[in-house]
Design an enzyme around this catalytic site. Structure first.
Site, PDB file in Angstrom:
ATOM      1  N   ARG A  60       0.820  -1.208   0.000  1.00 33.91           N
ATOM      2  CA  ARG A  60       0.000   0.000   0.000  1.00 33.91           C
ATOM      3  C   ARG A  60       0.861   1.269   0.000  1.00 33.91           C
ATOM      4  NH1 ARG A  60      -2.922   1.738  -2.755  1.00 33.91           N
ATOM      5  NH2 ARG A  60      -3.841  -0.347  -2.732  1.00 33.91           N
ATOM      6  N   LYS A  94       2.813  24.776  -3.936  1.00 33.54           N
ATOM      7  CA  LYS A  94       1.578  24.185  -3.414  1.00 33.54           C
ATOM      8  C   LYS A  94       1.707  22.654  -3.468  1.00 33.54           C
ATOM      9  CE  LYS A  94      -1.179  28.159  -4.862  1.00 33.54           C
ATOM     10  NZ  LYS A  94      -2.244  28.660  -5.752  1.00 33.54           N
ATOM     11  N   LYS A 126       4.818  39.483  -3.834  1.00 36.17           N
ATOM     12  CA  LYS A 126       3.429  39.256  -4.202  1.00 36.17           C
ATOM     13  C   LYS A 126       2.549  40.382  -3.668  1.00 36.17           C
ATOM     14  CE  LYS A 126       2.103  35.197  -5.038  1.00 36.17           C
ATOM     15  NZ  LYS A 126       1.535  33.819  -4.984  1.00 36.17           N
ATOM     16  N   GLU A 154       4.855  40.160  -8.724  1.00 33.79           N
ATOM     17  CA  GLU A 154       3.507  39.823  -9.168  1.00 33.79           C
ATOM     18  C   GLU A 154       2.798  41.087  -9.657  1.00 33.79           C
ATOM     19  OE1 GLU A 154       0.733  36.975  -7.009  1.00 33.79           O
ATOM     20  OE2 GLU A 154      -0.171  38.919  -6.518  1.00 33.79           O
ATOM     21  N   ASP A 175      -0.705  37.926 -13.229  1.00 37.40           N
ATOM     22  CA  ASP A 175      -1.615  37.134 -12.403  1.00 37.40           C
ATOM     23  C   ASP A 175      -3.076  37.417 -12.723  1.00 37.40           C
ATOM     24  OD1 ASP A 175      -2.048  35.274 -10.281  1.00 37.40           O
ATOM     25  OD2 ASP A 175      -2.579  36.942  -8.969  1.00 37.40           O
TER      26      ASP A 175
END
Length: 247
Positions: A60, A94, A126, A154, A175
């Protein structure tokens, strides 16, 4: 036999080999296909030989890693195919906690490229940073503190693109723009930097497999998507036990 039950791209073979070795050194895996290979339903990707009990103990964990990472590689290959030859596909941070290096390796197996692996590799400014510190000051401070780092800004509007060009950013992240908005920004970037070094141009924000082809011709260098690592469905690969008898 490790057998694929769906079409996709293989990744994570080293994880399977290591899992089997840690459970029992008598489990020997022979790979018929390598990471990055396309597989079809029924493809035997590897053979595992050894005693049954430890094989089933390892099954597994080995399959969880193999199916997940092959799913990442498969989704990445679909993005790469949709992006075409002129737009490179990038991953993001992410990632699943503890699995970043493995998931980024799977992105490479799928034909994609790796963005920064952690916050220290680039200086990315950002929207949340720029709300507190003006762009000019933020870029200047980044140059002062980290002179060898790429400074990536960004931009969610054309005006911010113009501002970022004016302060000498190394890379621009366009973006949440439509294809037409991104194309207009690239035209401005090309015109502004005609006699100098053009910054790297990245597309990001809400770009899906269905919409990606519309962005392929806007003139950007890269497209990034967190979906590659945080939303990839697994590739169904199973372990089929085939008994062998000596003599």
């Amino acid at each position: 036999e490790l057998r694929s039950r769906a079409s996709g791209v293989l990744a994570g073979s080293a994880c399977v080999t290591e899992t089997l070795a840690q459970v029992d050194g008598r489990l020997i895996v022979t790979w018929r296909h390598a990471d990055g290979d396309r597989v079809e339903p029924g493809t035997v990707v590897a053979e595992v030989r050894g005693p049954l009990a430890p094989m089933l103990t390892a099954e597994r964990t080995a399959l969880n890693l193999l199916c997940h990472l092959s799913g990442v590689a498969t989704l990445t290959r679909r993005f790469v195919d949709a992006a075409g030859p002129d737009l490179r596909v990038w991953d993001t941070r992410k990632t699943t906690p503890g699995l970043r290096a493995l998931e980024k390796a799977a992105v490479r197996a799928g034909g994609g490229a790796n963005h920064r692996g952690n916050l220290s590799e680039w200086v990315m400014l950002k929207d949340n940073h720029l709300e507190l510190v003006g762009m000019a000051e933020a870029v200047a401070r980044a140059r002062e503190l980290f002179p060898a780092r790429t400074v990536h800004v960004e931009c969610d509007t054309h005006d911010k693109v113009v501002e970022a060009l004016g302060v000498g950013a190394d890379a621009l992240l366009l973006d949440n723009m439509t294809p037409d908005e991104a194309r207009a920004c690239v035209v401005t970037i090309e015109e502004t930097t005609r006699d100098g070094r053009r910054p790297l141009v990245e597309l990001s924000g809400g770009i899906t497999l269905d919409s990606l082809s519309a962005y392929a011709s806007v003139g950007a260098d890269l497209v990034s998507s967190g979906a590659l690592t945080n939303s990839a469905p697994v590739l169904d690969i199973g372990l089929d036990v085939v008994a062998t008898h000596a003599g």
